[in-house]
Design a protein around this motif. Structure first.
Motif: not given
Length: 107
Positions: A78-88, A101-104
């Motif tokens: 896992r390389c990212a985490m979705k926070h509402g409309p934003r991706i961290g 950006t879809f599977f993160l």
């Protein structure tokens, strides 16, 4: 012209009266003199120094945290985490891979 002359005479009269009456002032209306030892200033300086020391200790930790390098992720992690409309971003994918950006996850 007469108005100008009247203004000049009035200003001279008021200046003279102010100068004469300055010596007639009572000591009750004057401000009290400052104390010889500035104890309030010393207490204030010590309190300010304590606050600055605390702020320096907190700022040092946050600067170290921001200056660190983003860790590397392997493929499939896992390389990212979705926070509402934003991706961290959690980590940076290895060279030759990218964060989906879809599977993160790195692919």
């Amino acid at each position: 012209m007469e108005n100008l002359r009247a203004v000049v005479y009035l200003s001279i009269f008021l200046s003279v009266m102010t100068y004469v009456c300055q010596g007639e002032r009572s000591t009750e209306n004057q401000l009290p003199s400052a104390p010889d030892e500035p104890t309030f200033g010393l207490e204030l300086a010590e309190a300010l120094q304590g606050l600055l020391d605390e702020a320096d200790s907190r700022v040092g930790l946050s600067v170290e945290k921001k200056a660190s390098v983003i860790p590397r992720c392997d493929v499939g992690e896992r390389c990212a985490m979705k926070h509402g409309p934003r991706i961290g971003r959690l980590c940076d994918c290895l060279r030759g891979t990218a964060c989906n950006t879809f599977f993160l996850r790195c692919y």
